[in-house]
Design a protein around this motif. Structure first.
Motif, PDB file in Angstrom:
ATOM      1  N   ILE A 106       3.587   4.244  -5.561  1.00 28.49           N
ATOM      2  CA  ILE A 106       4.418   3.076  -5.878  1.00 28.49           C
ATOM      3  C   ILE A 106       5.871   3.348  -5.523  1.00 28.49           C
ATOM      4  N   GLY A 107       6.332   4.572  -5.792  1.00 26.73           N
ATOM      5  CA  GLY A 107       7.701   4.935  -5.434  1.00 26.73           C
ATOM      6  C   GLY A 107       7.942   4.912  -3.935  1.00 26.73           C
ATOM      7  N   LEU A 108       6.945   5.312  -3.155  1.00 27.86           N
ATOM      8  CA  LEU A 108       7.077   5.244  -1.697  1.00 27.86           C
ATOM      9  C   LEU A 108       7.260   3.808  -1.227  1.00 27.86           C
ATOM     10  N   SER A 109       6.474   2.914  -1.792  1.00 30.54           N
ATOM     11  CA  SER A 109       6.602   1.507  -1.411  1.00 30.54           C
ATOM     12  C   SER A 109       7.943   0.936  -1.862  1.00 30.54           C
ATOM     13  N   TRP A 110       8.379   1.328  -3.047  1.00 31.59           N
ATOM     14  CA  TRP A 110       9.651   0.813  -3.566  1.00 31.59           C
ATOM     15  C   TRP A 110      10.841   1.330  -2.760  1.00 31.59           C
ATOM     16  N   SER A 111      10.806   2.591  -2.384  1.00 33.64           N
ATOM     17  CA  SER A 111      11.930   3.163  -1.638  1.00 33.64           C
ATOM     18  C   SER A 111      12.029   2.618  -0.221  1.00 33.64           C
ATOM     19  N   ALA A 112      10.953   1.989   0.273  1.00 32.74           N
ATOM     20  CA  ALA A 112      10.972   1.433   1.629  1.00 32.74           C
ATOM     21  C   ALA A 112      11.473  -0.005   1.663  1.00 32.74           C
ATOM     22  N   ILE A 113      11.817  -0.567   0.497  1.00 28.30           N
ATOM     23  CA  ILE A 113      12.226  -1.972   0.451  1.00 28.30           C
ATOM     24  C   ILE A 113      13.438  -2.227   1.336  1.00 28.30           C
ATOM     25  N   VAL A 114      14.437  -1.370   1.201  1.00 31.36           N
ATOM     26  CA  VAL A 114      15.709  -1.620   1.866  1.00 31.36           C
ATOM     27  C   VAL A 114      15.774  -1.004   3.263  1.00 31.36           C
ATOM     28  N   LEU A 115      14.782  -0.202   3.631  1.00 32.14           N
ATOM     29  CA  LEU A 115      14.843   0.510   4.906  1.00 32.14           C
ATOM     30  C   LEU A 115      14.737  -0.421   6.106  1.00 32.14           C
ATOM     31  N   THR A 116      14.121  -1.587   5.924  1.00 33.07           N
ATOM     32  CA  THR A 116      14.038  -2.533   7.041  1.00 33.07           C
ATOM     33  C   THR A 116      15.364  -3.249   7.279  1.00 33.07           C
ATOM     34  N   TRP A 117      16.242  -3.240   6.278  1.00 36.02           N
ATOM     35  CA  TRP A 117      17.565  -3.868   6.363  1.00 36.02           C
ATOM     36  C   TRP A 117      17.462  -5.359   6.712  1.00 36.02           C
ATOM     37  N   THR A 124      23.512   4.211   1.106  1.00 41.54           N
ATOM     38  CA  THR A 124      22.308   3.822   0.369  1.00 41.54           C
ATOM     39  C   THR A 124      21.065   3.995   1.232  1.00 41.54           C
ATOM     40  N   LEU A 125      21.155   3.572   2.482  1.00 43.97           N
ATOM     41  CA  LEU A 125      20.023   3.734   3.393  1.00 43.97           C
ATOM     42  C   LEU A 125      19.664   5.208   3.572  1.00 43.97           C
ATOM     43  N   GLN A 126      20.667   6.053   3.715  1.00 41.95           N
ATOM     44  CA  GLN A 126      20.405   7.479   3.903  1.00 41.95           C
ATOM     45  C   GLN A 126      19.769   8.095   2.659  1.00 41.95           C
ATOM     46  N   HIS A 127      20.252   7.673   1.482  1.00 43.58           N
ATOM     47  CA  HIS A 127      19.662   8.182   0.242  1.00 43.58           C
ATOM     48  C   HIS A 127      18.202   7.755   0.113  1.00 43.58           C
ATOM     49  N   MET A 128      17.927   6.482   0.354  1.00 39.44           N
ATOM     50  CA  MET A 128      16.563   5.984   0.215  1.00 39.44           C
ATOM     51  C   MET A 128      15.649   6.543   1.306  1.00 39.44           C
ATOM     52  N   TYR A 129      16.204   6.753   2.491  1.00 37.14           N
ATOM     53  CA  TYR A 129      15.419   7.344   3.576  1.00 37.14           C
ATOM     54  C   TYR A 129      15.027   8.784   3.234  1.00 37.14           C
ATOM     55  N   LEU A 132      14.828  10.037   0.171  1.00 34.71           N
ATOM     56  CA  LEU A 132      13.873   9.962  -0.941  1.00 34.71           C
ATOM     57  C   LEU A 132      12.484   9.573  -0.450  1.00 34.71           C
ATOM     58  N   HIS A 133      12.430   8.630   0.483  1.00 33.91           N
ATOM     59  CA  HIS A 133      11.149   8.130   0.978  1.00 33.91           C
ATOM     60  C   HIS A 133      10.462   9.139   1.899  1.00 33.91           C
ATOM     61  N   SER A 134      11.204   9.696   2.831  1.00 32.27           N
ATOM     62  CA  SER A 134      10.598  10.498   3.897  1.00 32.27           C
ATOM     63  C   SER A 134      10.379  11.953   3.524  1.00 32.27           C
TER      64      SER A 134
END
Length: 321
Positions: A212-223, A262-267, A269-271
């Motif tokens: 679930i965290g993987l899906s949530w962290s990818a929300i903003v990655l598409t910008w 923010t994108l770098q942090h979420m990227y 966390l996700h990757s």
């Protein structure tokens, strides 16, 4: 106990009594459920007592119905092969005795536990697909405010098989969540929350949360607009957590508004964090289920490292060869 509950329990008892073997085995369980009603009434309100009582009856019906179905299926199969000839029946009887020996302990639970193991294999496979496709996407993705959307557009339109890779990544990510949730239900129905299944149970729960965290962290990655505003809304929800909410929001967003940081942090966390955790948890989860499943097998067929080492050829034999 209300009259409706008494009638409901009576109907269930009459229905199961049509199957003498199962009724003989599980009638004490039904009596315990009925007798526990008086204890519940002393500690809980009437509505809560009724809810708990009916939930226990529902679980009892589902469990026993599964046992009855599987028993009847085995009887039908055995009679079917028996009618094909004595020699075929003899072969089937031998196979039947070997295959169902671990199942005889509790057929219903064995099926559910076997299903949980197969689901764990599927989860590890999906995790591997998501990891491989994620690595391929990382070659072209740029986690910046100016480059995120453009890089994804380039992957879809210009990179060979880019659409396929991106689709596989998204499907594997979402399917992992679905299978993880289904497996939690399967493990619960199979009573795999007992202490003997502690490693598999805990790793399964954490794997579900990680997916679930993987899906949530990818929300903003598409910008995109949808992901941007959704993530902003969820950051405000995170900030409302007492004591640590503001600090956690700043860690995720990098402080201030949503930007390239923010994108770098979420990227990251996700990757890195969540992706590696998901793979490790999938391996731990599958290993725990496989080793626990050995307890259902006969003594002579259980996997053992000591037995494996004892069967390996010695150095002297190797030298003589």
């Amino acid at each position: 106990m209300s009259q409706k509950d008494v009638e409901l329990a009576g109907k269930i008892a009459r229905l199961i009594s049509h199957f003498p073997e199962e009724w003989q085995e599980y009638q004490d369980w039904l009596r315990d459920i009925i007798s526990s009603q008086s204890v519940l009434e002393k500690h809980h309100p009437t509505w809560q007592t009724t809810l708990i009582f009916r939930w226990r009856l529902f679980y009892f019906v589902i469990y026993v119905a599964g046992v009855i179905f599987f028993n009847q299926l085995l009887k039908k199969l055995k009679s079917f092969f028996w009618e094909r000839g004595s020699w075929k029946a003899g072969i089937f009887s031998q196979r039947y005795a070997i295959v169902t020996q671990p199942i005889l302990l509790d057929r219903y639970r064995y099926i559910l536990q076997r299903t949980a193991t197969l689901l764990a294999v599927a989860e590890l496979t999906l995790g591997g697909i998501a990891a491989v496709t994620g690595i391929l996407l990382a070659f072209y993705y740029r986690p910046t405010a100016l480059g995120a959307y453009e890089s994804l557009t380039m992957i879809v339109n210009e990179v060979a098989y880019g659409t396929l890779i991106l689709s596989l990544h998204n499907i594997a990510r979402n399917a992992l969540i679905v299978l993880a949730l289904i497996q939690i239900v399967v493990m619960f129905l199979g009573r795999q929350f007992l202490p003997s299944w502690l490693t598999g149970w805990i790793s399964g729960i954490f794997l579900t949360l990680t997916a679930i965290g993987l899906s949530w962290s990818a929300i903003v990655l598409t910008w995109e607009q949808t992901g941007f505003w959704r993530f902003k809304l969820e950051l405000s929800i995170v900030a409302s957590i007492p004591l640590v909410g503001s600090a956690l929001r700043d860690i995720l967003s990098g402080g201030g508004g949503i930007s390239s940081i923010t994108l770098q942090h979420m990227y990251t966390l996700h990757s890195y964090v969540l992706a590696i955790a998901a793979i490790l948890l999938s391996i731990i989860h599958l290993t725990a289920l496989i080793f626990q499943e050995q307890n259902w097998k006969p003594e002579g067929t259980r996997f053992s490292f000591a037995k494996l080492c004892s069967e390996s050829p010695s150095h002297e034999d190797s030298a003589s060869i």
